[in-house]
Design an enzyme around this catalytic site. Structure first.
Site, mmCIF file in Angstrom:
data_model
loop_
_atom_site.group_PDB
_atom_site.id
_atom_site.type_symbol
_atom_site.label_atom_id
_atom_site.label_comp_id
_atom_site.label_asym_id
_atom_site.label_seq_id
_atom_site.Cartn_x
_atom_site.Cartn_y
_atom_site.Cartn_z
ATOM 1 N N LYS A 128 0.848 -1.204 0.000
ATOM 2 C CA LYS A 128 0.000 0.000 0.000
ATOM 3 C C LYS A 128 0.883 1.253 0.000
ATOM 4 C CE LYS A 128 -3.993 -2.019 2.227
ATOM 5 N NZ LYS A 128 -3.664 -3.125 3.116
ATOM 6 N N ARG A 158 -8.599 22.272 17.190
ATOM 7 C CA ARG A 158 -7.507 21.997 18.136
ATOM 8 C C ARG A 158 -6.922 23.322 18.612
ATOM 9 N NH1 ARG A 158 -6.023 16.718 18.243
ATOM 10 N NH2 ARG A 158 -3.935 17.142 19.021
ATOM 11 N N ARG A 218 3.126 15.528 25.727
ATOM 12 C CA ARG A 218 3.945 14.890 24.703
ATOM 13 C C ARG A 218 4.535 15.906 23.735
ATOM 14 N NH1 ARG A 218 -0.650 11.789 24.089
ATOM 15 N NH2 ARG A 218 -0.797 12.320 21.877
ATOM 16 N N GLY A 236 -6.224 18.530 21.240
ATOM 17 C CA GLY A 236 -7.665 18.377 21.040
ATOM 18 C C GLY A 236 -8.452 18.738 22.290
ATOM 19 N N ASP A 237 -7.852 18.518 23.443
ATOM 20 C CA ASP A 237 -8.519 18.864 24.707
ATOM 21 C C ASP A 237 -7.455 19.155 25.751
ATOM 22 O OD1 ASP A 237 -7.410 16.479 25.459
ATOM 23 O OD2 ASP A 237 -9.291 15.430 25.851
ATOM 24 N N VAL A 238 -7.897 19.473 26.968
ATOM 25 C CA VAL A 238 -6.942 19.720 28.050
ATOM 26 C C VAL A 238 -7.112 18.583 29.061
ATOM 27 C CG1 VAL A 238 -6.182 21.349 29.818
ATOM 28 C CG2 VAL A 238 -7.199 22.196 27.691
ATOM 29 N N ASP A 239 -6.025 17.846 29.290
ATOM 30 C CA ASP A 239 -6.056 16.729 30.238
ATOM 31 C C ASP A 239 -5.291 17.153 31.488
ATOM 32 O OD1 ASP A 239 -7.219 14.594 28.420
ATOM 33 O OD2 ASP A 239 -5.444 15.152 27.264
ATOM 34 N N ASP A 257 -10.716 17.579 30.591
ATOM 35 C CA ASP A 257 -10.783 16.333 31.372
ATOM 36 C C ASP A 257 -9.940 16.521 32.624
ATOM 37 O OD1 ASP A 257 -12.135 15.365 29.208
ATOM 38 O OD2 ASP A 257 -10.585 13.947 28.572
ATOM 39 N N ASN A 259 0.424 3.486 25.232
ATOM 40 C CA ASN A 259 -0.115 2.776 26.404
ATOM 41 C C ASN A 259 -0.410 1.322 26.081
ATOM 42 O OD1 ASN A 259 -0.001 5.111 27.847
ATOM 43 N ND2 ASN A 259 -2.202 5.523 27.830
HETATM 44 N N1 DCT Z 1 -5.926 7.203 26.447
HETATM 45 C C1 DCT Z 1 -5.750 5.840 26.297
HETATM 46 N N2 DCT Z 1 -6.584 5.136 25.476
HETATM 47 C C2 DCT Z 1 -7.569 5.759 24.796
HETATM 48 C C3 DCT Z 1 -7.749 7.136 24.925
HETATM 49 C C4 DCT Z 1 -6.904 7.835 25.755
HETATM 50 O O1 DCT Z 1 -4.849 5.278 26.913
HETATM 51 N N3 DCT Z 1 -8.341 5.030 23.988
HETATM 52 C C5 DCT Z 1 -4.999 7.950 27.312
HETATM 53 C C6 DCT Z 1 -3.751 8.343 26.557
HETATM 54 C C7 DCT Z 1 -3.864 9.803 26.336
HETATM 55 C C8 DCT Z 1 -4.794 10.268 27.426
HETATM 56 O O2 DCT Z 1 -5.597 9.143 27.766
HETATM 57 C C9 DCT Z 1 -5.636 11.462 27.010
HETATM 58 O O3 DCT Z 1 -6.474 11.090 25.947
HETATM 59 P P1 DCT Z 1 -6.932 12.101 24.807
HETATM 60 O O4 DCT Z 1 -7.107 13.456 25.368
HETATM 61 O O5 DCT Z 1 -8.086 11.463 24.118
HETATM 62 O O6 DCT Z 1 -5.742 12.034 23.755
HETATM 63 P P2 DCT Z 1 -4.488 12.989 23.536
HETATM 64 O O7 DCT Z 1 -3.357 12.078 23.273
HETATM 65 O O8 DCT Z 1 -4.356 13.983 24.621
HETATM 66 O O9 DCT Z 1 -4.816 13.716 22.153
HETATM 67 P P3 DCT Z 1 -5.707 15.026 21.899
HETATM 68 O O10 DCT Z 1 -4.760 16.126 21.560
HETATM 69 O O11 DCT Z 1 -6.554 14.686 20.723
HETATM 70 O O12 DCT Z 1 -6.497 15.292 23.109
HETATM 71 MG MG MG Z 2 -5.965 15.173 25.196
#
Ligand code: DCT
Ligand code: MG
Length: 504
Positions: free
Chosen positions: A241, A317, A351, A357-360, A420, A443
Protein backbone atom coordinates in the site's frame (compact mmCIF):
# COMPACT_ATOMS: atom_id res chain seq x y z
CA UNK A 1 -26.07 -34.01 -10.95
CA UNK A 2 -24.02 -37.25 -11.04
CA UNK A 3 -22.20 -38.50 -7.98
CA UNK A 4 -18.87 -37.67 -9.67
CA UNK A 5 -19.96 -34.10 -10.55
CA UNK A 6 -21.05 -33.60 -7.01
CA UNK A 7 -17.79 -34.83 -5.51
CA UNK A 8 -15.80 -32.71 -8.02
CA UNK A 9 -17.71 -29.64 -6.88
CA UNK A 10 -17.21 -30.74 -3.30
CA UNK A 11 -13.46 -30.86 -3.88
CA UNK A 12 -13.37 -27.21 -4.78
CA UNK A 13 -15.44 -25.53 -2.11
CA UNK A 14 -12.38 -23.84 -0.62
CA UNK A 15 -10.61 -23.18 -3.93
CA UNK A 16 -8.27 -20.16 -3.63
CA UNK A 17 -8.90 -20.00 0.12
CA UNK A 18 -5.83 -19.76 2.35
CA UNK A 19 -7.15 -20.73 5.75
CA UNK A 20 -5.45 -20.51 9.12
CA UNK A 21 -7.21 -22.22 12.01
CA UNK A 22 -6.26 -20.69 15.35
CA UNK A 23 -5.32 -23.61 17.59
CA UNK A 24 -6.75 -21.97 20.73
CA UNK A 25 -9.23 -24.21 22.59
CA UNK A 26 -9.65 -26.55 19.66
CA UNK A 27 -7.96 -29.74 20.72
CA UNK A 28 -5.62 -31.78 18.51
CA UNK A 29 -8.32 -34.02 17.07
CA UNK A 30 -10.58 -31.21 15.84
CA UNK A 31 -7.58 -29.35 14.50
CA UNK A 32 -6.43 -32.37 12.46
CA UNK A 33 -9.98 -32.92 11.23
CA UNK A 34 -10.30 -29.33 10.07
CA UNK A 35 -6.91 -29.47 8.39
CA UNK A 36 -7.73 -32.66 6.48
CA UNK A 37 -11.14 -31.36 5.42
CA UNK A 38 -9.79 -28.01 4.23
CA UNK A 39 -7.15 -29.77 2.13
CA UNK A 40 -9.68 -32.32 0.80
CA UNK A 41 -12.03 -29.53 -0.26
CA UNK A 42 -9.44 -27.69 -2.32
CA UNK A 43 -8.28 -25.15 0.26
CA UNK A 44 -4.77 -24.31 1.44
CA UNK A 45 -4.15 -24.88 5.14
CA UNK A 46 -1.82 -22.16 6.40
CA UNK A 47 0.19 -23.12 9.46
CA UNK A 48 1.49 -19.75 10.51
CA UNK A 49 -0.74 -16.89 11.63
CA UNK A 50 1.96 -14.48 10.49
CA UNK A 51 1.77 -15.66 6.84
CA UNK A 52 0.86 -12.83 4.47
CA UNK A 53 -1.34 -14.91 2.12
CA UNK A 54 -4.10 -15.84 4.59
CA UNK A 55 -7.64 -15.13 3.40
CA UNK A 56 -9.55 -16.60 6.38
CA UNK A 57 -8.70 -16.98 10.05
CA UNK A 58 -10.97 -19.51 11.73
CA UNK A 59 -11.43 -19.20 15.49
CA UNK A 60 -13.25 -21.49 17.91
CA UNK A 61 -16.75 -20.03 18.33
CA UNK A 62 -16.60 -19.44 22.11
CA UNK A 63 -13.24 -17.70 21.74
CA UNK A 64 -14.56 -15.56 18.89
CA UNK A 65 -17.39 -14.28 21.07
CA UNK A 66 -14.86 -12.91 23.57
CA UNK A 67 -13.70 -9.95 21.49
CA UNK A 68 -11.27 -8.74 24.13
CA UNK A 69 -9.48 -12.07 24.13
CA UNK A 70 -9.52 -12.23 20.35
CA UNK A 71 -7.89 -8.81 20.16
CA UNK A 72 -5.08 -10.16 22.32
CA UNK A 73 -4.72 -13.34 20.29
CA UNK A 74 -4.64 -11.49 16.99
CA UNK A 75 -2.55 -8.56 18.15
CA UNK A 76 0.00 -7.61 15.51
CA UNK A 77 -1.78 -9.49 12.69
CA UNK A 78 -2.55 -7.39 9.62
CA UNK A 79 -6.25 -8.15 9.24
CA UNK A 80 -6.71 -6.02 6.20
CA UNK A 81 -8.46 -7.89 3.40
CA UNK A 82 -8.98 -11.11 5.34
CA UNK A 83 -11.94 -12.55 7.22
CA UNK A 84 -12.02 -13.65 10.83
CA UNK A 85 -14.72 -16.30 11.14
CA UNK A 86 -16.13 -18.80 13.59
CA UNK A 87 -15.51 -22.55 13.46
CA UNK A 88 -19.30 -22.74 12.98
CA UNK A 89 -18.79 -21.37 9.48
CA UNK A 90 -16.23 -24.05 8.66
CA UNK A 91 -18.48 -26.79 10.04
CA UNK A 92 -21.46 -25.49 8.08
CA UNK A 93 -19.46 -25.38 4.83
CA UNK A 94 -18.35 -28.96 5.39
CA UNK A 95 -21.85 -30.11 6.29
CA UNK A 96 -23.46 -28.45 3.30
CA UNK A 97 -20.56 -29.20 0.95
CA UNK A 98 -20.64 -25.64 -0.27
CA UNK A 99 -18.97 -22.41 0.56
CA UNK A 100 -21.45 -20.70 2.87
CA UNK A 101 -21.50 -16.88 3.07
CA UNK A 102 -19.27 -15.78 5.97
CA UNK A 103 -21.51 -12.80 6.80
CA UNK A 104 -23.26 -14.34 9.79
CA UNK A 105 -20.11 -15.90 11.20
CA UNK A 106 -17.67 -13.02 11.13
CA UNK A 107 -16.07 -11.50 14.17
CA UNK A 108 -17.84 -8.58 15.84
CA UNK A 109 -15.29 -5.80 16.19
CA UNK A 110 -15.65 -3.82 19.45
CA UNK A 111 -16.96 -0.29 19.18
CA UNK A 112 -15.28 3.00 20.00
CA UNK A 113 -16.80 3.33 23.47
CA UNK A 114 -15.82 -0.23 24.43
CA UNK A 115 -12.26 0.41 23.33
CA UNK A 116 -11.94 3.51 25.48
CA UNK A 117 -13.20 1.61 28.48
CA UNK A 118 -10.64 -1.09 27.93
CA UNK A 119 -7.72 1.28 27.71
CA UNK A 120 -8.92 2.86 30.91
CA UNK A 121 -8.26 -0.47 32.60
CA UNK A 122 -11.83 -1.13 33.55
CA UNK A 123 -11.49 -4.67 32.32
CA UNK A 124 -8.93 -5.61 34.92
CA UNK A 125 -10.27 -6.70 38.24
CA UNK A 126 -7.34 -6.47 40.63
CA UNK A 127 -7.67 -4.16 43.57
CA UNK A 128 -4.40 -2.34 43.78
CA UNK A 129 -5.00 -0.87 47.22
CA UNK A 130 -5.71 -4.30 48.64
CA UNK A 131 -2.64 -5.77 47.03
CA UNK A 132 -0.43 -2.95 48.22
CA UNK A 133 -1.42 -3.61 51.80
CA UNK A 134 -1.35 -7.40 51.37
CA UNK A 135 2.20 -7.18 50.23
CA UNK A 136 3.20 -4.99 53.10
CA UNK A 137 4.01 -2.12 50.81
CA UNK A 138 4.06 1.54 51.62
CA UNK A 139 5.04 4.61 49.68
CA UNK A 140 5.51 7.94 51.34
CA UNK A 141 3.89 11.13 50.20
CA UNK A 142 6.33 12.21 47.54
CA UNK A 143 6.59 8.65 46.40
CA UNK A 144 10.29 8.28 47.08
CA UNK A 145 10.61 5.69 49.79
CA UNK A 146 8.66 2.69 48.68
CA UNK A 147 9.02 -0.33 50.96
CA UNK A 148 8.00 -3.76 49.83
CA UNK A 149 8.27 -7.10 51.53
CA UNK A 150 7.72 -9.41 48.62
CA UNK A 151 9.24 -12.39 46.92
CA UNK A 152 10.98 -11.32 43.76
CA UNK A 153 10.35 -13.09 40.47
CA UNK A 154 12.38 -11.63 37.61
CA UNK A 155 10.54 -10.42 34.49
CA UNK A 156 10.66 -12.70 31.47
CA UNK A 157 13.45 -11.74 29.05
CA UNK A 158 12.37 -10.83 25.54
CA UNK A 159 14.79 -11.09 22.61
CA UNK A 160 15.76 -7.77 21.03
CA UNK A 161 14.08 -8.72 17.72
CA UNK A 162 10.86 -9.35 19.65
CA UNK A 163 11.23 -6.09 21.58
CA UNK A 164 11.54 -4.07 18.37
CA UNK A 165 7.97 -5.00 17.48
CA UNK A 166 6.59 -3.01 20.41
CA UNK A 167 6.04 0.66 19.52
CA UNK A 168 6.94 1.68 23.08
CA UNK A 169 10.54 0.48 22.62
CA UNK A 170 11.03 2.95 19.77
CA UNK A 171 11.11 6.72 19.91
CA UNK A 172 8.09 8.21 18.17
CA UNK A 173 10.24 10.91 16.57
CA UNK A 174 13.49 9.43 15.36
CA UNK A 175 13.77 12.14 12.74
CA UNK A 176 13.44 14.81 15.44
CA UNK A 177 10.35 16.80 16.41
CA UNK A 178 8.74 18.47 13.44
CA UNK A 179 10.58 16.31 10.88
CA UNK A 180 7.58 15.01 9.04
CA UNK A 181 8.78 12.54 6.46
CA UNK A 182 6.33 10.46 4.48
CA UNK A 183 3.48 12.97 4.95
CA UNK A 184 1.54 11.80 1.90
CA UNK A 185 1.77 8.15 2.92
CA UNK A 186 0.65 8.95 6.47
CA UNK A 187 -2.22 11.15 5.26
CA UNK A 188 -3.60 8.43 2.99
CA UNK A 189 -3.35 5.71 5.62
CA UNK A 190 -4.93 8.05 8.20
CA UNK A 191 -7.98 8.41 5.93
CA UNK A 192 -8.47 4.65 6.09
CA UNK A 193 -7.90 4.54 9.86
CA UNK A 194 -10.57 7.25 10.33
CA UNK A 195 -13.02 5.53 8.03
CA UNK A 196 -12.64 2.14 9.74
CA UNK A 197 -12.94 3.71 13.20
CA UNK A 198 -16.09 5.62 12.27
CA UNK A 199 -17.61 2.44 10.93
CA UNK A 200 -16.92 0.52 14.14
CA UNK A 201 -14.10 -1.60 12.73
CA UNK A 202 -11.63 -0.84 15.52
CA UNK A 203 -9.38 -3.70 14.53
CA UNK A 204 -8.60 -2.51 11.07
CA UNK A 205 -8.42 1.08 12.34
CA UNK A 206 -5.84 0.00 14.90
CA UNK A 207 -3.84 -1.81 12.21
CA UNK A 208 -3.51 1.44 10.25
CA UNK A 209 -2.78 3.51 13.38
CA UNK A 210 0.04 1.11 14.22
CA UNK A 211 1.43 1.28 10.70
CA UNK A 212 1.33 5.10 10.78
CA UNK A 213 3.16 5.08 14.09
CA UNK A 214 5.85 2.77 12.68
CA UNK A 215 6.27 5.00 9.60
CA UNK A 216 6.55 8.12 11.80
CA UNK A 217 9.11 6.46 14.02
CA UNK A 218 11.15 5.43 10.95
CA UNK A 219 12.41 8.99 10.62
CA UNK A 220 13.48 9.06 6.99
CA UNK A 221 11.84 9.08 3.60
CA UNK A 222 10.63 5.67 2.39
CA UNK A 223 11.53 5.13 -1.26
CA UNK A 224 10.98 1.46 -2.10
CA UNK A 225 8.82 -1.55 -1.25
CA UNK A 226 11.82 -3.30 0.34
CA UNK A 227 12.52 -0.29 2.52
CA UNK A 228 8.88 -0.15 3.64
CA UNK A 229 8.86 -3.85 4.42
CA UNK A 230 12.07 -3.58 6.42
CA UNK A 231 10.33 -1.31 8.95
CA UNK A 232 9.41 -3.18 12.11
CA UNK A 233 5.61 -3.47 12.25
CA UNK A 234 5.10 -3.16 8.47
CA UNK A 235 4.18 -6.37 6.66
CA UNK A 236 4.11 -7.14 2.95
CA UNK A 237 0.50 -5.98 2.47
CA UNK A 238 1.05 -2.63 4.14
CA UNK A 239 4.35 -2.18 2.28
CA UNK A 240 2.47 -2.71 -0.99
CA UNK A 241 0.00 0.00 0.00
CA UNK A 242 2.83 2.37 0.87
CA UNK A 243 4.37 1.65 -2.52
CA UNK A 244 1.08 2.37 -4.28
CA UNK A 245 0.92 5.76 -2.55
CA UNK A 246 4.55 6.49 -3.47
CA UNK A 247 3.85 5.66 -7.12
CA UNK A 248 0.33 7.05 -7.56
CA UNK A 249 0.12 9.72 -4.86
CA UNK A 250 -3.08 8.10 -3.60
CA UNK A 251 -4.46 4.72 -2.64
CA UNK A 252 -7.23 3.04 -4.65
CA UNK A 253 -8.65 1.67 -1.43
CA UNK A 254 -9.14 5.21 -0.08
CA UNK A 255 -11.31 5.96 -3.09
CA UNK A 256 -13.35 2.82 -2.56
CA UNK A 257 -13.82 3.11 1.17
CA UNK A 258 -13.70 6.80 2.09
CA UNK A 259 -15.10 8.71 -0.84
CA UNK A 260 -18.70 7.63 -0.65
CA UNK A 261 -21.66 9.30 0.99
CA UNK A 262 -22.26 6.57 3.56
CA UNK A 263 -18.75 6.76 4.94
CA UNK A 264 -18.72 10.55 4.93
CA UNK A 265 -21.95 10.62 6.90
CA UNK A 266 -20.57 8.04 9.37
CA UNK A 267 -17.37 10.07 9.83
CA UNK A 268 -19.37 13.26 10.38
CA UNK A 269 -21.78 11.74 12.91
CA UNK A 270 -19.10 9.92 14.93
CA UNK A 271 -17.28 13.22 15.36
CA UNK A 272 -20.17 14.41 17.53
CA UNK A 273 -19.17 13.88 21.18
CA UNK A 274 -20.99 10.88 22.64
CA UNK A 275 -21.80 9.26 19.29
CA UNK A 276 -20.42 5.81 18.45
CA UNK A 277 -20.62 3.85 15.19
CA UNK A 278 -23.85 2.03 16.18
CA UNK A 279 -25.79 5.28 16.79
CA UNK A 280 -24.31 6.88 13.67
CA UNK A 281 -25.34 3.87 11.62
CA UNK A 282 -28.89 4.03 13.00
CA UNK A 283 -29.18 7.68 12.12
CA UNK A 284 -27.81 7.01 8.67
CA UNK A 285 -30.40 4.23 8.15
CA UNK A 286 -33.10 6.69 9.28
CA UNK A 287 -32.06 8.92 6.40
CA UNK A 288 -30.23 11.61 8.39
CA UNK A 289 -27.36 13.11 6.44
CA UNK A 290 -26.37 16.40 8.06
CA UNK A 291 -25.82 17.86 11.51
CA UNK A 292 -28.94 19.94 10.89
CA UNK A 293 -30.89 16.67 10.43
CA UNK A 294 -29.61 15.52 13.83
CA UNK A 295 -30.52 18.81 15.50
CA UNK A 296 -34.04 18.79 14.15
CA UNK A 297 -34.98 15.12 13.81
CA UNK A 298 -32.78 12.81 15.89
CA UNK A 299 -33.41 11.72 19.45
CA UNK A 300 -30.29 13.00 21.26
CA UNK A 301 -28.80 12.32 24.69
CA UNK A 302 -27.72 15.31 26.75
CA UNK A 303 -24.09 14.65 25.89
CA UNK A 304 -24.88 14.51 22.19
CA UNK A 305 -26.84 17.76 22.45
CA UNK A 306 -23.78 19.45 23.96
CA UNK A 307 -21.53 17.79 21.37
CA UNK A 308 -23.69 19.11 18.55
CA UNK A 309 -24.12 22.58 20.00
CA UNK A 310 -20.34 23.05 20.27
CA UNK A 311 -19.39 20.83 17.33
CA UNK A 312 -17.05 23.32 15.63
CA UNK A 313 -15.31 24.37 18.85
CA UNK A 314 -14.75 20.76 19.94
CA UNK A 315 -13.31 19.83 16.54
CA UNK A 316 -10.93 22.78 16.62
CA UNK A 317 -7.51 22.00 18.14
CA UNK A 318 -5.98 24.63 20.40
CA UNK A 319 -2.44 25.95 20.66
CA UNK A 320 -0.27 25.15 23.67
CA UNK A 321 -0.64 28.63 25.20
CA UNK A 322 -4.40 28.18 25.51
CA UNK A 323 -3.92 24.76 27.12
CA UNK A 324 -1.57 26.40 29.64
CA UNK A 325 -4.10 29.16 30.43
CA UNK A 326 -6.84 26.60 31.00
CA UNK A 327 -4.47 24.53 33.15
CA UNK A 328 -3.68 27.58 35.24
CA UNK A 329 -7.40 28.17 35.91
CA UNK A 330 -7.86 24.58 37.10
CA UNK A 331 -4.67 24.69 39.16
CA UNK A 332 -5.72 27.87 40.93
CA UNK A 333 -9.14 26.47 41.85
CA UNK A 334 -7.58 23.20 43.06
CA UNK A 335 -4.87 24.81 45.18
CA UNK A 336 -7.36 27.28 46.70
CA UNK A 337 -9.25 24.26 47.99
CA UNK A 338 -6.23 22.14 48.99
CA UNK A 339 -2.66 23.46 48.67
CA UNK A 340 -1.15 19.98 48.95
CA UNK A 341 -2.53 18.90 45.57
CA UNK A 342 -0.18 18.44 42.59
CA UNK A 343 -1.68 19.69 39.32
CA UNK A 344 -0.14 18.78 35.96
CA UNK A 345 -1.06 18.92 32.28
CA UNK A 346 -0.90 15.54 30.55
CA UNK A 347 -2.18 14.14 27.24
CA UNK A 348 -0.90 15.49 23.96
CA UNK A 349 0.30 18.69 25.68
CA UNK A 350 2.83 16.80 27.78
CA UNK A 351 3.94 14.89 24.70
CA UNK A 352 4.91 18.24 23.20
CA UNK A 353 2.25 18.39 20.49
CA UNK A 354 1.93 21.78 18.80
CA UNK A 355 -1.86 21.62 19.04
CA UNK A 356 -4.15 19.75 21.42
CA UNK A 357 -7.67 18.38 21.04
CA UNK A 358 -8.52 18.86 24.71
CA UNK A 359 -6.94 19.72 28.05
CA UNK A 360 -6.06 16.73 30.24
CA UNK A 361 -5.36 17.71 33.83
CA UNK A 362 -3.93 15.23 36.32
CA UNK A 363 -4.45 16.07 39.99
CA UNK A 364 -2.51 13.98 42.45
CA UNK A 365 -3.62 14.04 46.06
CA UNK A 366 -1.87 12.85 49.20
CA UNK A 367 -3.39 9.46 50.04
CA UNK A 368 -5.10 10.79 53.19
CA UNK A 369 -7.28 13.30 51.31
CA UNK A 370 -10.75 12.22 50.29
CA UNK A 371 -11.28 11.68 46.57
CA UNK A 372 -14.44 13.86 46.81
CA UNK A 373 -12.09 16.81 46.33
CA UNK A 374 -12.88 16.61 42.58
CA UNK A 375 -16.52 17.54 43.19
CA UNK A 376 -15.39 20.65 45.06
CA UNK A 377 -12.92 21.70 42.34
CA UNK A 378 -15.44 21.23 39.54
CA UNK A 379 -18.13 22.99 41.63
CA UNK A 380 -15.84 25.96 42.11
CA UNK A 381 -14.98 26.19 38.40
CA UNK A 382 -18.64 25.89 37.46
CA UNK A 383 -19.59 28.67 39.85
CA UNK A 384 -17.19 31.13 38.22
CA UNK A 385 -18.63 30.23 34.81
CA UNK A 386 -15.34 28.69 33.60
CA UNK A 387 -16.83 25.19 33.30
CA UNK A 388 -19.88 25.56 31.07
CA UNK A 389 -21.17 22.03 30.41
CA UNK A 390 -20.77 18.62 32.06
CA UNK A 391 -20.30 15.60 29.81
CA UNK A 392 -19.44 13.04 32.51
CA UNK A 393 -19.98 14.48 35.97
CA UNK A 394 -17.81 12.09 37.96
CA UNK A 395 -16.70 8.67 36.82
CA UNK A 396 -15.10 6.34 39.33
CA UNK A 397 -12.37 3.95 38.24
CA UNK A 398 -11.31 2.23 41.47
CA UNK A 399 -9.03 4.78 43.18
CA UNK A 400 -9.23 7.27 40.29
CA UNK A 401 -11.95 9.81 39.62
CA UNK A 402 -12.55 11.54 36.35
CA UNK A 403 -14.54 14.57 35.23
CA UNK A 404 -15.23 15.36 31.55
CA UNK A 405 -16.75 18.64 30.47
CA UNK A 406 -16.47 21.86 28.52
CA UNK A 407 -14.87 25.10 29.66
CA UNK A 408 -14.27 28.58 28.29
CA UNK A 409 -11.61 31.11 29.23
CA UNK A 410 -12.93 34.51 30.35
CA UNK A 411 -12.92 37.34 27.82
CA UNK A 412 -14.32 38.01 24.38
CA UNK A 413 -14.09 35.58 21.44
CA UNK A 414 -13.04 32.56 23.50
CA UNK A 415 -14.01 29.12 22.25
CA UNK A 416 -15.53 26.29 24.23
CA UNK A 417 -12.85 23.68 24.96
CA UNK A 418 -12.93 20.08 26.13
CA UNK A 419 -11.57 19.65 29.65
CA UNK A 420 -10.78 16.33 31.37
CA UNK A 421 -9.73 16.28 35.03
CA UNK A 422 -8.38 13.12 36.67
CA UNK A 423 -7.79 12.78 40.42
CA UNK A 424 -5.48 9.99 41.58
CA UNK A 425 -3.78 9.05 44.87
CA UNK A 426 -0.08 9.75 45.33
CA UNK A 427 0.68 6.02 45.63
CA UNK A 428 -0.44 5.60 41.98
CA UNK A 429 1.12 8.80 40.70
CA UNK A 430 3.66 7.50 38.16
CA UNK A 431 1.49 4.85 36.52
CA UNK A 432 -1.38 7.37 36.31
CA UNK A 433 0.91 10.07 34.89
CA UNK A 434 2.17 7.67 32.23
CA UNK A 435 -1.35 6.53 31.38
CA UNK A 436 -2.93 9.98 31.08
CA UNK A 437 0.08 11.19 29.07
CA UNK A 438 -0.36 8.45 26.46
CA UNK A 439 -0.40 8.25 23.55
CA UNK A 440 -3.16 5.65 23.46
CA UNK A 441 -1.02 3.52 21.16
CA UNK A 442 2.03 3.87 23.43
CA UNK A 443 -0.12 2.78 26.40
CA UNK A 444 -1.44 -0.20 24.56
CA UNK A 445 2.01 -1.22 23.46
CA UNK A 446 3.71 -0.90 26.86
CA UNK A 447 0.86 -2.78 28.55
CA UNK A 448 1.16 -5.61 26.06
CA UNK A 449 4.91 -5.70 26.57
CA UNK A 450 4.40 -5.88 30.34
CA UNK A 451 1.93 -8.75 29.91
CA UNK A 452 4.34 -10.67 27.70
CA UNK A 453 7.00 -10.25 30.35
CA UNK A 454 4.70 -11.91 32.87
CA UNK A 455 3.73 -8.57 34.45
CA UNK A 456 0.70 -6.31 34.29
CA UNK A 457 0.63 -2.55 33.83
CA UNK A 458 -2.40 -0.34 34.34
CA UNK A 459 -3.04 3.26 35.32
CA UNK A 460 -3.06 2.01 38.92
CA UNK A 461 0.11 -0.03 39.20
CA UNK A 462 2.75 -2.30 37.73
CA UNK A 463 2.36 -5.85 39.00
CA UNK A 464 4.77 -8.78 38.75
CA UNK A 465 4.61 -12.45 39.62
CA UNK A 466 1.18 -12.96 38.05
CA UNK A 467 0.42 -16.58 37.29
CA UNK A 468 -1.94 -17.05 34.37
CA UNK A 469 -3.52 -20.18 33.03
CA UNK A 470 -5.09 -19.30 29.75
CA UNK A 471 -7.61 -16.60 30.55
CA UNK A 472 -7.63 -17.19 34.29
CA UNK A 473 -5.37 -15.38 36.72
CA UNK A 474 -4.31 -17.94 39.33
CA UNK A 475 -2.12 -15.60 41.34
CA UNK A 476 -2.62 -11.82 41.53
CA UNK A 477 1.12 -11.22 41.97
CA UNK A 478 2.51 -8.21 43.78
CA UNK A 479 2.85 -4.52 43.05
CA UNK A 480 6.29 -3.24 42.13
CA UNK A 481 7.52 0.09 43.47
CA UNK A 482 7.14 2.70 40.72
CA UNK A 483 7.49 6.13 42.34
CA UNK A 484 8.52 7.74 39.02
CA UNK A 485 7.90 7.16 35.32
CA UNK A 486 11.59 6.30 34.95
CA UNK A 487 11.15 3.49 37.46
CA UNK A 488 8.36 1.94 35.35
CA UNK A 489 10.72 1.76 32.37
CA UNK A 490 13.46 0.34 34.62
CA UNK A 491 11.17 -2.35 36.03
CA UNK A 492 10.23 -3.32 32.48
CA UNK A 493 13.93 -3.30 31.50
CA UNK A 494 13.28 -0.66 28.86
CA UNK A 495 15.21 2.42 27.87
CA UNK A 496 13.51 5.53 29.31
CA UNK A 497 11.49 7.54 26.80
CA UNK A 498 10.51 11.10 27.70
CA UNK A 499 6.90 12.10 26.87
CA UNK A 500 7.93 13.70 23.53
CA UNK A 501 9.11 10.27 22.37
CA UNK A 502 5.80 8.62 23.28
CA UNK A 503 3.73 10.41 20.62
CA UNK A 504 3.04 7.21 18.68
N1 DCT B 1 -5.93 7.20 26.45
C1 DCT B 1 -5.75 5.84 26.30
N2 DCT B 1 -6.58 5.14 25.48
C2 DCT B 1 -7.57 5.76 24.80
C3 DCT B 1 -7.75 7.14 24.92
C4 DCT B 1 -6.90 7.83 25.76
O1 DCT B 1 -4.85 5.28 26.91
N3 DCT B 1 -8.34 5.03 23.99
C5 DCT B 1 -5.00 7.95 27.31
C6 DCT B 1 -3.75 8.34 26.56
C7 DCT B 1 -3.86 9.80 26.34
C8 DCT B 1 -4.79 10.27 27.43
O2 DCT B 1 -5.60 9.14 27.77
C9 DCT B 1 -5.64 11.46 27.01
O3 DCT B 1 -6.47 11.09 25.95
P1 DCT B 1 -6.93 12.10 24.81
O4 DCT B 1 -7.11 13.46 25.37
O5 DCT B 1 -8.09 11.46 24.12
O6 DCT B 1 -5.74 12.03 23.75
P2 DCT B 1 -4.49 12.99 23.54
O7 DCT B 1 -3.36 12.08 23.27
O8 DCT B 1 -4.36 13.98 24.62
O9 DCT B 1 -4.82 13.72 22.15
P3 DCT B 1 -5.71 15.03 21.90
O10 DCT B 1 -4.76 16.13 21.56
O11 DCT B 1 -6.55 14.69 20.72
O12 DCT B 1 -6.50 15.29 23.11
MG1 MG C 1 -5.97 15.17 25.20
Amino acid sequence: MSKKDHSDKDKNIFKNYFIHVLPVELGKKRMTLFKTQILNKGGIFVDKLSASNITHIVIEDSVLLDSKRCMKLLNGVDLDGLKVVSTLWLSKCLKESSCVDTKDYEMHFPEKEECFVRMDGKGSSTDSDKKRSNNNCSIDEDGKNAKFVVEYSPPKKLKSVELEKYACTQSSNKGGIGMDYNCQVIAELQKLADAFRSNGDQWRAHGYVKAISAIRAYGSEIKTFEEAQSISGIGAKMAAKICEILEMGTLRKVGEICNNEKNQVMELFTKVWGVGPATAQNWSINGFRTLEDLKTKAHLTNQQKIGLKHFDDIQDRMIREEVEEIGTMVKKAALDIEPRLKVELCGSYRRGKVTCGDVDVLITKPDDICIEILIQIVGQLRETGFITDDLVKIEVNKTHKKYLGLCRLPGANQRYRRLDIFVVPQSEYATALMHYTGSALFNRSIRLLATNKGMSLSEHSLTAGIVREGKDILNDGYILPTPTEESIFTQLELQYRPPEERDH
